[in-house]
Design an enzyme around this catalytic site. Structure first.
Site, PDB file in Angstrom:
ATOM      1  CG  HIS A   6      29.452 -28.707 -22.863  1.00 44.38           C
ATOM      2  ND1 HIS A   6      30.892 -27.655 -22.110  1.00 44.38           N
ATOM      3  CD2 HIS A   6      30.263 -29.221 -23.664  1.00 44.38           C
ATOM      4  CE1 HIS A   6      31.654 -28.318 -22.932  1.00 44.38           C
ATOM      5  NE2 HIS A   6      30.967 -28.460 -24.099  1.00 44.38           N
TER       6      HIS A   6
ATOM      7  CG  ASP B  28      38.544 -32.878 -23.898  1.00 39.66           C
ATOM      8  OD1 ASP B  28      38.479 -33.480 -24.491  1.00 39.66           O
ATOM      9  OD2 ASP B  28      38.038 -32.371 -23.223  1.00 39.66           O
TER      10      ASP B  28
ATOM     11  NE  ARG C 265      37.074 -35.768 -30.778  1.00 40.99           N
ATOM     12  CZ  ARG C 265      36.306 -34.903 -30.199  1.00 40.99           C
ATOM     13  NH1 ARG C 265      36.273 -34.192 -29.447  1.00 40.99           N
ATOM     14  NH2 ARG C 265      34.912 -34.880 -30.313  1.00 40.99           N
TER      15      ARG C 265
ATOM     16  CB  SER D 171      35.173 -34.287 -26.058  1.00 47.06           C
ATOM     17  OG  SER D 171      35.886 -32.879 -25.471  1.00 47.06           O
TER      18      SER D 171
ATOM     19  CE  LYS E  57      35.320 -30.126 -23.003  1.00 45.17           C
ATOM     20  NZ  LYS E  57      35.936 -30.410 -23.658  1.00 45.17           N
TER      21      LYS E  57
HETATM   22  N1  URA Z   1      32.694 -29.865 -27.224  1.00 43.53           N
HETATM   23  C1  URA Z   1      33.835 -30.536 -26.770  1.00 43.53           C
HETATM   24  O1  URA Z   1      34.012 -30.053 -25.939  1.00 43.53           O
HETATM   25  N2  URA Z   1      33.574 -31.214 -27.050  1.00 43.53           N
HETATM   26  C2  URA Z   1      33.831 -31.609 -28.676  1.00 43.53           C
HETATM   27  O2  URA Z   1      34.220 -33.225 -28.995  1.00 43.53           O
HETATM   28  C3  URA Z   1      32.817 -31.054 -29.187  1.00 43.53           C
HETATM   29  C4  URA Z   1      32.381 -29.893 -28.450  1.00 43.53           C
END
Ligand code: URA
Length: 465
Positions: A97, A176, A183, A198, A202
């Site tokens: 990620h 989230d 956000r 966040s 996930k």
């Molecule tokens: N990617 C995400 O899933 N969340 C964030 O806060 C920033 C990047």
């Protein structure tokens, strides 16, 4: 009864109240795990009003979350909905990620590359956030592609293709889903604790065995200060490791868009070109970073003894067409029409197009990549309000990269917009975002630092926060 009614404070049987939690965080207090669980349950169920969640986010943004608060927030968000178990896949489940960037399309390459090398890649991705593009928005440029799969559908795509890229849903990490959208609208994206929770909520809900994090640094990163990026990398590695997922973080350069395309459809095309074995020089940084990240995934997934051997395996899968085959299989399995890749230029139908030319001669010295990301969003590739559709065809293709020597009048970038009216502001942003110099700028390494469990813990021990 709303789920939040069941959560009591640590010290007494008294119920918690959102207003008390907001005031505590506003005044610089440290929340305990019960208070954090109350906020998360309220976000997931909708029982805490949006204005209170937004205020709590701003208080957390301004006063920061401690390492312990971040850990509690991550775990509560992970547990806010259903979870995926990769046990039946029969392979090690590994994902990567990124903390968000401009032109960052590595997921399209990495997921099939790692899958081609024997690793399962259950990838739960996000949408455009702030100035950065979203993997899901890009994939939805493909007619028919479904990102909101049930967990059973997710598993069957993974069993068939080895990789699947999906969204969080009302049942998968719902906290989230709510907080991410809020956000984006309240200026509370750029904070290490909130970003960590966040992303990791996930990733941990996908039941991963291992995770590779691409933490961006430089002018296009959410956290522009290199020290903050380092802190974020260490925080995420330590938090994920404490939750039982083997994790590394690579601190990588976002001082210019990654590759040449930034938008939605045009990013997919750039990734597919590489998987077709082509090697345009302007996509070289994208190609190399994708191979490095995939190399780590293949190594952590037990399919290579070192990340370097993983890199070599990934490069073979890129060149022999196996990654492209898996990518197209995954798209088809999720309802997408792969025939649009037969004639990518024919499918690309922007409302308006304009070429920006260099306004002086010299070396392309600096790119304010955050500003360029906003230009891309305002061409139509992003959304002004949550839930709005994005324009699949909007974006920018850059014809010169940082360090290039250009002559006045030479094409610098092509802008694709929803309509001619969408061009004026992005053109102005572009002009202000790029600076030229008389001498070549210093080269910047693609990967600046790597954090493993031990180096992350060491870093956090020395960090004052
Ligand atoms: N990617 C995400 O899933 N969340 C964030 O806060 C920033 C990047």
């Amino acid at each position: 009864m709303a789920p939040t009614d069941k959560i009591r404070s640590k010290d007494s049987a008294a119920p918690l109240h959102m207003i008390d939690i907001i005031r505590k965080k506003r005044d610089g207090g440290v929340l305990d795990e019960h208070e954090i669980a109350f906020v998360v349950a309220g976000a997931a169920s909708g029982s805490v009003p949006l204005e209170q969640l937004a205020t709590w986010l701003m208080a957390s943004w301004l006063n920061d979350l401690s390492v312990e608060e971040t850990r509690a927030l991550t775990l509560a968000m992970r547990d806010s909905g259903e979870k995926f178990s990769p046990a039946r896949l029969g392979k090690t489940a590994v994902d990567k990620h990124s903390t968000g960037g401009v032109g960052d399309k590595t997921s399209f390459l990495i997921a099939p590359l790692a899958a081609a090398c024997g690793v399962a890649v259950p990838m739960i991705s996000g949408r455009a956030l702030g100035h950065t593009g979203g993997t899901l928005d890009k994939l939805e440029s493909i007619p028919g592609y479904r990102t909101a799969l049930t967990l059973d559908e997710f598993e069957s795509v993974l069993l068939k293709c080895g990789a699947s890229i999906v969204s969080q849903t009302p049942s998968l990490v719902p906290a989230d889903r709510a907080l991410y959208a809020l956000r984006d609208r309240t200026g509370t994206v750029e904070n290490p604790g909130l970003i960590c929770a966040s992303i990791l909520s996930k990733k941990l809900a996908a039941g991963l065995d291992a995770l590779v994090l691409d933490v961006k640094t430089g002018s296009g990163a959410f956290l522009r200060d290199p020290a903050q990026s380092e802190f974020l990398a260490a925080l995420m590695v330590a938090t994920a490791e404490a939750a039982g997922t083997r994790t590394v973080a690579l601190l990588t350069d976002m001082g210019q868009p990654l590759g040449c395309a930034a938008g939605n459809w045009i990013e997919l095309v750039e990734a597919v070109e590489l998987m077709r074995g082509r090697r345009p020089v302007e996509s070289e940084d994208l190609r190399e970073l994708s191979l490095i990240l995939a190399g780590w995934m293949i190594c952590l997934g037990g399919q290579a003894a070192t990340p370097e051997i993983g890199h070599a395996r990934a490069e073979k899968a890129l060149m022999d067409g196996s990654a492209l085959r898996i990518f197209f299989e995954m798209i088809a399995a999720q309802g997408g029409d792969v025939s649009v890749f037969d004639d990518p230029a024919g499918f690309h139908r922007p409302g308006a197009t304009e070429v920006a030319h260099a306004w002086e001669s010299g070396f392309l010295a600096e790119m304010d990549t955050t500003a360029l990301g906003w230009a891309v969003q305002r061409l139509g590739a992003g959304r002004e309000k949550a839930g709005e559709p994005v324009d699949p065809h909007a974006g920018i293709v850059f014809h010169a990269r940082r360090g290039a020597q250009v002559e006045r009048g030479q094409p610098l970038a092509t802008l694709y917009a929803t309509s001619a009216a969408h061009l004026a502001e992005p053109k102005e942003i572009l002009r202000r975002a790029i600076t030229f110099s008389k001498t070549p700028p210093d080269a910047v390494p693609l990967v600046e630092q790597i954090f493993t469990r031990d180096s992350a813990q060491e870093f956090l021990r020395n960090a004052v926060r």
